[in-house]
Each structure stands twice: as structure tokens, then as C-alpha cells.
Design a protein around this motif. Sequence first.
Motif, PDB file in Angstrom:
ATOM      1  N   MET A 233       0.897  -1.208  -0.002  1.00  0.00           N
ATOM      2  CA  MET A 233       0.045  -0.155   0.068  1.00  0.00           C
ATOM      3  C   MET A 233       0.680   1.056   0.012  1.00  0.00           C
ATOM      4  SD  MET A 233      -2.846  -1.124   2.696  1.00  0.00           S
ATOM      5  CE  MET A 233      -1.889  -1.452   3.881  1.00  0.00           C
ATOM      6  N   ASP A 308      -6.731  -6.307   4.334  1.00  0.00           N
ATOM      7  CA  ASP A 308      -6.603  -6.638   3.008  1.00  0.00           C
ATOM      8  C   ASP A 308      -7.535  -6.045   1.986  1.00  0.00           C
ATOM      9  OD1 ASP A 308      -5.482  -8.263   1.188  1.00  0.00           O
ATOM     10  OD2 ASP A 308      -6.853  -9.846   1.409  1.00  0.00           O
ATOM     11  N   GLY A 309      -8.531  -5.119   2.434  1.00  0.00           N
ATOM     12  CA  GLY A 309      -9.367  -4.491   1.473  1.00  0.00           C
ATOM     13  C   GLY A 309     -10.502  -5.743   1.054  1.00  0.00           C
ATOM     14  N   SER A 359     -13.712   8.221  -0.227  1.00  0.00           N
ATOM     15  CA  SER A 359     -13.344   7.982  -1.634  1.00  0.00           C
ATOM     16  C   SER A 359     -14.267   8.401  -2.779  1.00  0.00           C
ATOM     17  CB  SER A 359     -13.051   6.382  -1.610  1.00  0.00           C
ATOM     18  OG  SER A 359     -11.883   6.169  -0.842  1.00  0.00           O
ATOM     19  N   ALA A 365      -6.830   6.530  -2.694  1.00  0.00           N
ATOM     20  CA  ALA A 365      -6.134   5.646  -1.203  1.00  0.00           C
ATOM     21  C   ALA A 365      -7.070   4.312  -1.346  1.00  0.00           C
ATOM     22  CB  ALA A 365      -6.209   6.222  -0.039  1.00  0.00           C
ATOM     23  N   SER A 366      -6.647   3.407  -0.955  1.00  0.00           N
ATOM     24  CA  SER A 366      -6.996   1.912  -0.696  1.00  0.00           C
ATOM     25  C   SER A 366      -7.717   1.803   0.533  1.00  0.00           C
ATOM     26  CB  SER A 366      -6.083   0.812  -0.795  1.00  0.00           C
ATOM     27  OG  SER A 366      -5.161   0.756   0.068  1.00  0.00           O
ATOM     28  N   LEU A 367      -8.860   0.990   0.769  1.00  0.00           N
ATOM     29  CA  LEU A 367      -9.313   0.661   1.883  1.00  0.00           C
ATOM     30  C   LEU A 367      -8.840   0.093   3.077  1.00  0.00           C
ATOM     31  CD1 LEU A 367     -13.136  -0.839   0.462  1.00  0.00           C
ATOM     32  CD2 LEU A 367     -12.384   1.583   1.391  1.00  0.00           C
ATOM     33  N   GLY A 368      -7.544  -0.749   2.550  1.00  0.00           N
ATOM     34  CA  GLY A 368      -6.727  -1.399   3.357  1.00  0.00           C
ATOM     35  C   GLY A 368      -5.970  -0.066   3.962  1.00  0.00           C
TER      36      GLY A 368
END
Length: 443
Positions: A233, A308-309, A359, A365-368
Motif C-alpha cells: 500500500m 486486505d480490503g 473515496s 487511497a485503498s480501503l486497506g
Amino acid sequence: MSVKSIACSPVRHERSLFAAVAAVTLLTGVGAGLSGMLLALLLHGIQHLAYGYSVDHLISAESFLQGVTGASPERRVLVLTICGLVAGLGWWALYRLGRPLVSIRQAVKSGDPQMPLTSTTVHALLQIITVALGSPLGREVAPREIGSALAGWLSRRAGLPVAQSRIMVACGAGAGLAAVYNVPLGGAVFVLEVLLGTFGWPALVPAIVTASIAARVAQLGLGNEHQYLVPAMSVSAPLVAWAIVCGPVFGATAWCFTELMKRSRAAAPKDWRLPVLSLLNFAIIGVLAMHFPQLLGNGKGTAGLAFDGGLTISLAAMLLVLKVVITASSLRAGAEGGLLTPGLANGALLAIVLGGLWSVFWPGASLGAFAVVGATAFLAASMQMPITAVVLVFEFTRVSQDFLIPVLLAVAGSLLAFQACVKWVPALQPGFGFDWSGASEVR
């Protein structure tokens, strides 16, 4: 007595004290490492037997969630009903027949820093067994209690002064934490920041040594594995801005969480009502787990999915509400356990919800990534251990040090909001106060 012998006596005494402290430090590290390893193996073994998944996954970090998900819904209800019987009858018998329990914090502050070995061991085993069967409370208190009880016993046998015995009892707790989660630095910092409130040399050296030895000893049976396997990430502008804006939200919700947990634990019965409420509570959790297997256990699997999303916003919101409810109900029913991993999971779930909404307006940006930052901010405030929380999450996940910027910003906002709630909410709502000194619930 000659002048020479008088002059040598203090030197001999110092050497003897140093040797005793060194021996207790070494033995505490080894003992906490072995006990932490055995408790973890017992936990995995019971999980395997209860839910019937492959023995090849006994040490796997994600095996419990996989095993629970693969078990039939009826089996989940049955196992949780058994969990309620074990918890209710076990703690009722312990309170009725055993010696009064002494928490780690009480022992560290006591003029006689001792914890009853038999009662403490039974208390720890009950926590491990019930968490293995699906209790939503944390398993980290059990190895801490065993490590502290062992350190207190060793300190007394070695004839250590009270001040040094207190340090060793605290170090035993940190070593137990380091052993069961493979977090040597986190275990040491926990001792210094949370239990002793000092980073002075007399505490720093034994804290580091015991935690390091315990983690290494535990690796012999558990392996050198990370608690969470997270994908690569990166830090982005949307993530940093989100950390600044949402940090206070995590602090406010952490205050609500700690207040609810404190009140639930304080209202728990210790008489005949304990087995009844415990059986009813865990049977209901079993029914919920028929549809949401992610609810079972201390929250490690849920947090792993968040990092881990692997969760949608709607599922994360549902799990967050249910996790808080069943954690509170389990404490209210009389079950015992930690709040470290449940707090980490709740922070990660809340971050999925807030990050997902963010988001929509500012992607990037990633959820993780949101989950890692949010989990740290929530844990730092709910347990009142900002430094320890940051160290633990970085050791848990092994994320890049670039995450320090959003993590620290979120933690700062979270702590400020938590303090604001402590200061102002009692004034706005009389009787809804919060005891600052008990925020971390260190047992």
C-alpha cells in the motif's frame, strides 16, 4: 569487622542484587515465552477441534476465520453454546472457590507485587478456551497475566526489593504480549508507557530483554510470522487529508467504546446469574454467527479482512455494530478477556466505512490503507497508549514507514478528541462520566 570488609559489603550487595535481577530477567523472558507459546498452541488446537478444520492450519494467522466460515451454521451455534457453559460455570466456580484475583495494574502498584498463581492460571486458561470457542474478547490478557504472575513469584524467590519486583511484574506482562503476538518492541514499549509510565534505564533494560527473549522463545513453536499479511500500500494525499479530518472521529468513538465496555464489565455478576447470562449471551452470538461468521473470535480475522480490503462498506458497518454489541454483552454476562484486538478490529471497520465514503469524493487511497490508519488511531485512544499502539500496528502489519505521517496525524487527532470527551461530556451529561485512570483496563 575490618574497615576493608565494611567497604566491600555494599559492593557485594550491589553485585548480588545485579545477579538476582539478571537471573529473574532471564527466567521471566524464557518463562513468558514458553507460556505464551503453549497458550497460543492451546488456542489453535481448541479452534481446530471445535470447528473441525484441517490440522495443517493450526498456526496459520487466518485459519480461524476460514475454519469458522467452513463450519456449518448449526455447528457454530453448538460451539458457542458450549462456550457459554464453559465461561459461565468456569468463572462462577473461580470466583466462588479460588483466591481473589489481582490485576496486573494492582500488582505493579502494590507493596507486595504478587498474583495468586493458581487463580491467575485458571483465569488465563478460561480466557484462552472461550476465545478459541468464539468469544469476541481478546486473548492478549491471558499471557500477560501468566507472565506477570511468574515474574512476581521469581522476584520473591530471588529476594528482590519491592521496587524492582514491580518492574519485573510489569516486564512479565510485556513479555507475554511479545510472545503471543511476536511483537518484541511492542511488548517492551507497553511495559514502559502503559504499566510503569517511565522510560528510565532501570525499567528500559529489563523490558527490552524480557520481551526479546520471550518473542524468540515463542518463535520456536509458533514460527516467525506476522499477525497480518497486508498487500503493498502507498501513502497518498487523500489518505493524509482523511487522517487529519477523521482522526477526531476515532477519538470520540473510542471514548464511547471504552465507556460502554467499562460499564458493562462493572455490571457483570459473580453469583448464580453468571452461568445463566453467559449461556444466553453466547447462544445468541452463535445464532448471529450463523449469518456472520466474521463475528467469532477476538477480531483478528475481521481486522485482517479490513487490512486486505476484503470488506464492503455495508458489511463493515454491520460487523462494526454487531462486534461492539456482542463485546459489551459478553463483558456484561461475566466473561473476561482483553480489548486490544477487539479495539483494533473496531477501528479498522470504522475506517472502512469512513474511508469508503471519503473515496466517493476524493479517490486515491485503498480501503486497506484507511483501515491501518484508523485501527491505530482507535487503538491509541481506546487503550490510552499512543506510542504502544503505533509500534504494535507497525509490527503487526509490517507496513512501510511512510505510513507514519498519516498514522501520527490520525493518532494526534484521536487523542485530542478523546480528551475533549473526558473533559466535556460529564459536564454536559451528569452521571455519564469516565474514569481516566481506568481507560486502558490493563489486567
